[in-house]
Design an enzyme around this catalytic site. Sequence first.
Site, PDB file in Angstrom:
ATOM      1  N   ASP A  63       8.318  14.600  16.725  1.00 28.10           N
ATOM      2  CA  ASP A  63       7.961  15.968  16.370  1.00 28.10           C
ATOM      3  C   ASP A  63       9.238  16.973  16.229  1.00 28.10           C
ATOM      4  O   ASP A  63       9.142  18.229  16.887  1.00 28.10           O
ATOM      5  CB  ASP A  63       6.912  16.558  17.547  1.00 28.10           C
ATOM      6  N   LYS A  98      10.981  24.184  14.210  1.00 24.10           N
ATOM      7  CA  LYS A  98      10.596  25.164  15.294  1.00 24.10           C
ATOM      8  C   LYS A  98      10.767  24.370  16.649  1.00 24.10           C
ATOM      9  O   LYS A  98      10.999  25.190  17.624  1.00 24.10           O
ATOM     10  CB  LYS A  98       9.032  25.495  15.130  1.00 24.10           C
TER      11      LYS A  98
END
EC number: 2.7.11.1
Length: 440
Positions: free
Chosen positions: A309, A313
């Site tokens: 992940d 961001k």
Amino acid sequence: MPKLVTWMNNQRVGELTKLANGAHTFKYAPEWLASRYARPLSLSLPLQRGNITSDAVFNFFDNLLPDSPIVRDRIVKRYHAKSRQPFDLLSEIGRDSVGAVTLIPEDETVTCPIMAWEKLTEARLEEVLTAYKADIPLGMIREENDFRISVAGAQEKTALLRIGNDWCIPKGITPTTHIIKLPIGEIRQPNATLDLSQSVDNEYYCLLLAKELGLNVPDAEIIKAGRVRALAVKRFDRRWNTERTVLLRLPQEDMCQTFGLPSSVKYESDGGPGIAQIMAFLMGSSEALKDRYDFMKFQVFQWLIGATDGHAKNFSVFIQAGGSYRLTPFYDIISAFPVLGGTGIHISDLKLAMGLNASKGKKTAIDKXYPRHFXATAKVLKFPEVXMHEILXDFARMIPAALDNVKNSLPXDFPEXVVTAVETNVLRLHGRLSPEYXXK
């Protein structure tokens, strides 16, 4: 037209305006442009006079909000917001958000002093942490109408203030000191089910291992309230003043905000920035050599622990006076190895969020990656070969002892399944490093 006044540490920065057609514009305040503390709100919104009307305005403020449409709907319901749009949501919950941004409606006066809070009992803390089960967003329980925060990301979480050993709800525009993350639970996909019910332990373990290996990550602890276990991560965008009387907010933004992008393209596979774009951007950092080295080191770490992940961001920069910038600590680190063996989940399915260079295109599959792919990526990026070899050699040398040290530091009730899953797979990938790098 309605406006939101934007503040940084009690200094007026500018105004966010929502036009009749729903478009968002931003204008820096003249006093901010003249201030010695002046810096852009975002590197995608350079300091300038007049209205800024680019898509970067909408995207910057939208990225301050939770990713989940479900959580956004909860905010609308909880505060009777006019819509899901950033302006309307931040009008309700923009008092404490990521970085140094505080947003207050122009017709609203905040009456609380700079630092004000309410101490939570254990029962009250449990109520805050489980509020999402009652459709309450970000722990903002109904009895606390002055508790207005925004925390970005996809996971169930809230943010609280730590005063001594007490957890507290901040009042007015008082900042928070910790992000509190709840277990993710099961994620159902068309062909697989990811069991992330132990995500709190997983992330805690990964943060300890990262720190043991010399990576810059925030401090964290597992907290318990009633039957709830959560991960409390110390915010690196907050700092007490010298007298420890005022908590300061430190300006920062994530890479989607930096590049003026919506969160919907945070993954490279969806059009977001990859290693090459971020490494090129870090050439302009005030600590370029260190930041580029650390960023490449973290890419290797993500491969070793099976972290899938690491999207745009999940990387951020501090924005300093004048607009200079540098990399923040790494965060939101979780291994996918503990979910292997679940319904439809195989190691061949695990992919890095940002691809490595290979002889043909990009290499994203974790199980098919080797040291040569990091070396090839470094070469394309003009990252020094000697620095890449040093990173790989250090991991080859340090991994076994680091795993032992972390295991020995864990509490007695720490789930063994998490440790075993990560350890086993890290050592397997570490074996790919050893022949070439362990002796260097």
